[in-house]
Design an enzyme around this catalytic site. Sequence first.
Site, PDB file in Angstrom:
ATOM      1  CG  ASP A   1       1.455  -4.587  -3.684  1.00  0.00           C
ATOM      2  OD1 ASP A   1       0.826  -3.539  -3.459  1.00  0.00           O
ATOM      3  OD2 ASP A   1       0.953  -5.718  -3.580  1.00  0.00           O
TER       4      ASP A   1
ATOM      5  CG  HIS B   1       1.980   6.211  -1.155  1.00  0.00           C
ATOM      6  ND1 HIS B   1       1.968   4.963  -1.756  1.00  0.00           N
ATOM      7  CD2 HIS B   1       0.687   6.522  -0.881  1.00  0.00           C
ATOM      8  CE1 HIS B   1       0.703   4.542  -1.834  1.00  0.00           C
ATOM      9  NE2 HIS B   1      -0.077   5.459  -1.318  1.00  0.00           N
TER      10      HIS B   1
ATOM     11  CG  LEU C   1      19.317   1.856 -14.754  1.00  0.00           C
ATOM     12  CD1 LEU C   1      19.340   0.331 -14.869  1.00  0.00           C
ATOM     13  CD2 LEU C   1      19.067   2.275 -13.302  1.00  0.00           C
TER      14      LEU C   1
END
Length: 244
Positions: A12, A29, A123
């Site tokens: 965020d 972004h 991962l």
Amino acid sequence: MTTPAHVAIIMDGNGRWAKARGMPRLAGHRAGVEALRKAVRAAPGLGISYLTVYAFSSENWSRPKSEVSDLMGLLKMFIRRDLAELHQSGVRVRIIGDRAGLQSDIRGLLDEAESLTAANESLTLVIAFNYGGRDEIVRTARKLAAAVARGELESEAISAESFAGALDTQGIPDPELVIRTSGELRLSNFLLWQAAYSELVFLPCYWPDFSHEHLAEALREFASRERRFGGLGGQDVASRPAAG
């Protein structure tokens, strides 16, 4: 130090990061994508096996069309540019969220990312895209209700475990730690079922500023906590009077 196997992050603050610098939201972004790259690269070395990131919520469609278009473009760029590196690094990609109604080129990229990396083990990167926790629960309930209606499942056989096994995250352990950046103190419809007993860490930094040290700080905070899962902690058990 106890390290969580699964860390989830609400990324965020991209827009506010850009606004504070007099830049367009798209710049925030883009900087957020770079922060994501750094987090993915850092996670295995910190002992994290699963990293889930909130990339695009089902509520984000209400944003201006230009911003939604920019976010779609960044997703495409991330997969096209980074997929080879993720695959080479042994990262498995999983996508959670509702794919119905997505553009065919977006669905194709998501499917490609999952199929190419399906056997990787260093991962698991779980990307929550067009995702909402309530929507996931409703879709799962409908799926199980349809199975009952077809006679494939007895309603009495539905348990918390079987319900969890029908969620988008089937086969993925619940996150032990949920991190949110930007100083906001809420889950915002993220992993509502899975985060029932997650430890929550809220950091004041905006997501583009998130660094290896921020991740390590959150892990240290996690290690300092005692997880009871609704039971009593060791000190509480020791202090209880003996029976008889």
